[in-house]
Design a protein around this motif. Structure first.
Motif, PDB file in Angstrom:
ATOM      1  N   TRP A  83      22.535  63.343  19.715  1.00 47.73           N
ATOM      2  CA  TRP A  83      21.310  63.520  20.500  1.00 47.73           C
ATOM      3  C   TRP A  83      21.121  62.359  21.479  1.00 47.73           C
ATOM      4  O   TRP A  83      20.872  62.578  22.671  1.00 47.73           O
ATOM      5  N   CYS A  84      21.253  61.139  20.968  1.00 46.92           N
ATOM      6  CA  CYS A  84      21.056  59.969  21.827  1.00 46.92           C
ATOM      7  C   CYS A  84      22.156  59.856  22.875  1.00 46.92           C
ATOM      8  O   CYS A  84      21.899  59.502  24.033  1.00 46.92           O
ATOM      9  N   PHE A 104      16.608  66.501  19.353  1.00 46.00           N
ATOM     10  CA  PHE A 104      17.197  66.181  20.660  1.00 46.00           C
ATOM     11  C   PHE A 104      16.120  65.795  21.667  1.00 46.00           C
ATOM     12  O   PHE A 104      16.253  64.802  22.392  1.00 46.00           O
ATOM     13  N   SER A 134      14.653  62.394  20.768  1.00 45.50           N
ATOM     14  CA  SER A 134      15.657  61.348  21.012  1.00 45.50           C
ATOM     15  C   SER A 134      15.788  61.077  22.504  1.00 45.50           C
ATOM     16  O   SER A 134      15.901  59.917  22.928  1.00 45.50           O
ATOM     17  N   ALA A 135      15.771  62.144  23.314  1.00 49.06           N
ATOM     18  CA  ALA A 135      15.862  61.973  24.767  1.00 49.06           C
ATOM     19  C   ALA A 135      14.675  61.166  25.292  1.00 49.06           C
ATOM     20  O   ALA A 135      14.828  60.283  26.145  1.00 49.06           O
ATOM     21  N   SER A 136      13.473  61.443  24.771  1.00 46.11           N
ATOM     22  CA  SER A 136      12.294  60.695  25.211  1.00 46.11           C
ATOM     23  C   SER A 136      12.425  59.215  24.866  1.00 46.11           C
ATOM     24  O   SER A 136      12.121  58.344  25.691  1.00 46.11           O
ATOM     25  N   ALA A 185      21.489  62.368  25.565  1.00 51.50           N
ATOM     26  CA  ALA A 185      20.367  61.901  26.379  1.00 51.50           C
ATOM     27  C   ALA A 185      20.823  60.810  27.347  1.00 51.50           C
ATOM     28  O   ALA A 185      20.404  60.772  28.512  1.00 51.50           O
ATOM     29  N   TYR A 213      20.769  60.834  31.446  1.00 53.00           N
ATOM     30  CA  TYR A 213      20.210  59.740  32.244  1.00 53.00           C
ATOM     31  C   TYR A 213      21.196  59.298  33.326  1.00 53.00           C
ATOM     32  O   TYR A 213      20.796  58.922  34.432  1.00 53.00           O
ATOM     33  N   PRO A 215      12.409  64.623  30.744  1.00 52.18           N
ATOM     34  CA  PRO A 215      12.891  64.155  29.427  1.00 52.18           C
ATOM     35  C   PRO A 215      12.024  63.055  28.837  1.00 52.18           C
ATOM     36  O   PRO A 215      11.846  62.977  27.622  1.00 52.18           O
TER      37      PRO A 215
END
Length: 687
Positions: A423-424, A173, A176-178, A427, A431, A617
């Motif tokens: 996860w994406c 997670f 993926s967030a990064s 994220a 955002y 993130p």
């Protein structure tokens, strides 16, 4: 899992300089006089042999090899010299040995003196597969039949990889967030430069050159980290008296070859990007095709498959077979002669040793038994065994097993793909909250309004519904993943007298592939090694041998750690085995360092502090990797430090001081990493 064992023999004269043992098996007394064992005195030799057989050692150490066709003695020669060298180089111990022989296979009686106490340790090996196989050419029909049956290995590979991906819950997670935040930051610029990316004129070359520089800037923290790590370890290695066995010319030649390959790759990318992509694409498929052909067509590889299949069938049937029976006999011999037992097992040896110990644990009478595995294959072989089914005659059914393997691979793929999607998606939802958190939008608009640009797959205009779906799907998939891991987990040995330690380096495709499968049944540790490999020589290297590799940190860690295991076990002193730092402390230091470094970076670059909700993130994935590496170094440092009692006997204030020191190190490194990431992003935006 086949290992590449050293070919140099353990010579009889390779005994401790302090032992007084000669090449003829002579043991010197304190006055320097020696008592020779005369080979022509049959009666005396018989009495000596009987006394040796009846002797009770304080500790027995058994070396167990993995799959392959090792000759008797190969495994002993691959592991023992490193352990001996480590004992001799440590001033805390006095080490004396007597070299014995069991049908030509070396065995060692060692006397270890520590703090005035003398302990007897017996070293031997188990050669479980029997005589080496003779490989013969096979008819085409047999090769084709094996190809068809071994195609299940592709399904197994998908199964293993996808289970590994779905298991990386927190890291998956965060990383993926990064990537999502980085993509969204650069999306407009990517759309702007993409039409000219393949342009072969100055415009396209300039874009590709700048992108290459920006990518190098992004990975610069990892390059610096690797360089500093190798520099520090090389210095430490030289201070410990270890010398590289490679010549300077050979090292220089490898570096020149690497620079040539890297230079050619960079030139192709900048000047001819289409050719570069086609070359990489073809190279990948040609390499995979050659690998598959070699694996499925080689007669020697076929015999290795047979070893895996026979071992995996133990999961299916529960019946004893020759490998486990052979290993059980060797462990029972050790049990009769030793007060405590340590089994050091590689690859398939971990699987066989664990099951042998589990079957025999009740017969040890409360004796302490310890399993130390390197690159262990217990998890992989157990997973393969779970995918093998029987027919009505209780024999292996290829069709049922293939169908089950297909179902398992499909299930694991759905888990992995669903986890990545969740996860994406989550994220992306986070955002969407950023404008509200920094004050540019209201909560009412976010909760009750419609999204103006819903472009994530299956995303609706309702933010609340999106985040509910992503969280619910993530929880559901995690629950299924945990259930799959639990029901297929390893049957634990329920005895307080059994201890299980697993060691594998990061790039070991066997030992470090299914660590999640073990649960809490083993203490797992990543060892230093920066190269892909699985053989014993990636864990143990004798500094006096004619090895083709350079003595480095990976050649020292496992011998030093093994000596700590042996000493702490035989002396019953846990302080001689530095323990891994507490995960709670690591997590606390990591979180504090992550938050503090983000705020410091914002202050230094005069960025609005509200943007921390965006940068946290964005930095998270990179910071996670760096923090994990730094905290891992903390553990490696505890193992490498010269005085084993120091860190384990620290007072509370010393422990707090050590924690604050590593907090400062982690925070400082994170600040540098965050600054480099922002520099790379700014450079891309200015292309």
């Amino acid at each position: 899992m086949a290992e590449d064992l050293p070919q140099d023999l353990l010579r009889p004269q390779d005994t401790s300089k302090d032992s007084g043992v000669s090449s003829e098996g002579q043991l010197s007394n304190p006055t320097g006089e020696s008592v020779a064992l005369q080979s022509n005195q049959n009666s005396q030799a018989s009495i000596t042999q009987n006394n040796q057989n009846n002797k009770k050692y304080d500790l027995g150490v058994l070396f167990v090899h993995g799959i392959g066709f090792q000759n008797p003695g190969d495994t002993f020669r691959a592991i023992y010299p490193s352990i001996k060298n480590e004992f001799e180089s440590n001033e805390d111990y006095k080490y004396k040995e007597v070299v014995l022989s069991n049908n030509g296979v070396p065995e060692i009686e060692a006397k270890i003196t520590y703090d005035g106490q003398v302990k007897d340790v017996f070293f031997c090996e188990s050669n479980w597969h029997g005589p080496s196989a003779a490989f013969k050419s096979e008819p085409v029909c047999k090769i084709l039949k094996r190809w068809v049956s071994n195609l299940q290995a592709i399904l197994w590979l998908i199964y293993f990889i996808c289970l590994r991906i779905s298991h990386a819950r927190f890291f998956g997670f965060v990383f993926s967030a990064s990537l999502v935040f980085l993509f969204l930051f650069l999306r407009n610029k990517i759309q702007e430069i993409y039409p000219n990316f393949y342009n072969t004129t100055g415009t396209g070359i300039n874009i590709r050159f700048n992108l290459l520089i920006d990518v190098v800037i992004l990975i610069l923290p990892f390059i610096i980290f690797q360089f500093v790590w190798e520099l520090v370890l090389r210095r430490w290695v030289s201070l410990q008296g270890y010398q590289p066995v490679d010549s300077r010319k050979k090292i220089l030649g490898r570096k020149i070859l690497h620079l040539f390959v890297y230079g050619l790759t960079i030139f192709s990318f900048i000047v001819t990007p289409k050719t570069f992509e086609i070359f990489i694409f073809c190279l990948f498929f040609i390499g995979v095709g050659c690998l598959i052909y070699a694996i499925f067509s080689s007669a020697s590889i076929a015999e290795l498959w047979n070893q895996i299949a026979e071992s995996a069938d133990f999961v299916r049937t529960g019946d004893d077979f020759q490998y486990i029976q052979s290993l059980e006999r060797d462990i029972e011999k050790l049990d009769r002669r030793c007060n405590k037992i340590i089994v050091i097992a590689h690859s398939m040896g971990e699987y066989l040793s664990y099951n042998s110990i589990r079957k025999s644990m009740k017969n040890f009478g409360g004796k302490e038994v310890q399993l130390i595995s390197i690159g262990g294959g217990l998890g992989l072989v157990s997973l393969v065994g779970d995918l093998r089914l029987s027919n009505k005659q209780n024999k292996f059914s290829g069709s049922k097993s293939a169908f089950l393997s297909l179902g398992a691979a499909t299930q694991a793929f759905i888990l992995a793909a669903g986890s990545i999607f969740s996860w994406c998606g989550l994220a992306f939802d986070i955002y969407r909250v950023n404008p509200t958190l920094i004050g540019n939008d209201s909560w009412g608009s976010l909760l009750h309004g419609k999204l103006t640009n819903p472009n994530f797959p299956f995303e609706t205009e309702d933010w609340k519904f999106n985040i509910f779906i992503h969280i619910a799907l993530l929880l559901f998939l995690n629950a299924i993943g945990i259930y799959v891991e639990k029901i297929g987990g390893i049957k634990m040995i329920g005895s307080s007298n059994f201890k299980f330690f697993r060691y594998s380096h990061l790039w070991d495709p066997v030992g470090n592939s299914v660590g999640f499968y073990y649960g809490r049944s083993a203490e797992q540790t990543i060892t230093p090694n920066g190269m892909i490999g699985h053989a014993i020589r990636t864990y143990y290297t004798d500094k006096y041998s004619g090895s083709s590799g350079t003595i480095s940190n990976k050649d020292i860690y496992m011998p030093k750690r093994t000596v700590q295991h042996i000493a702490s076990t035989v002396y019953g002193n846990s302080l001689l085995l530095p323990k891994k730092s507490k995960p709670v402390l690591h997590n606390l230091i990591g979180i504090i360092s992550w938050i503090v470094s983000s705020y410091v970076s914002i202050k230094m670059m005069e960025i609005d502090y509200k943007l921390v909700v965006v940068l946290l993130p964005l930095f998270g994935g990179f910071n996670y990797i760096i923090l994990s590496a730094l905290l891992w170094i903390w553990h490696v440092g505890d193992v490498f430090q010269r005085y084993p009692n120091f860190f384990n006997s620290q007072k509370i204030l010393c422990r707090i001081g050590t924690g604050l020191f590593w907090l400062a190190i982690c925070t400082g490194v994170n600040i540098c990493v965050d600054g480099i990431i922002l520099l790379a992003i700014n450079s891309i935006l200015n292309i």
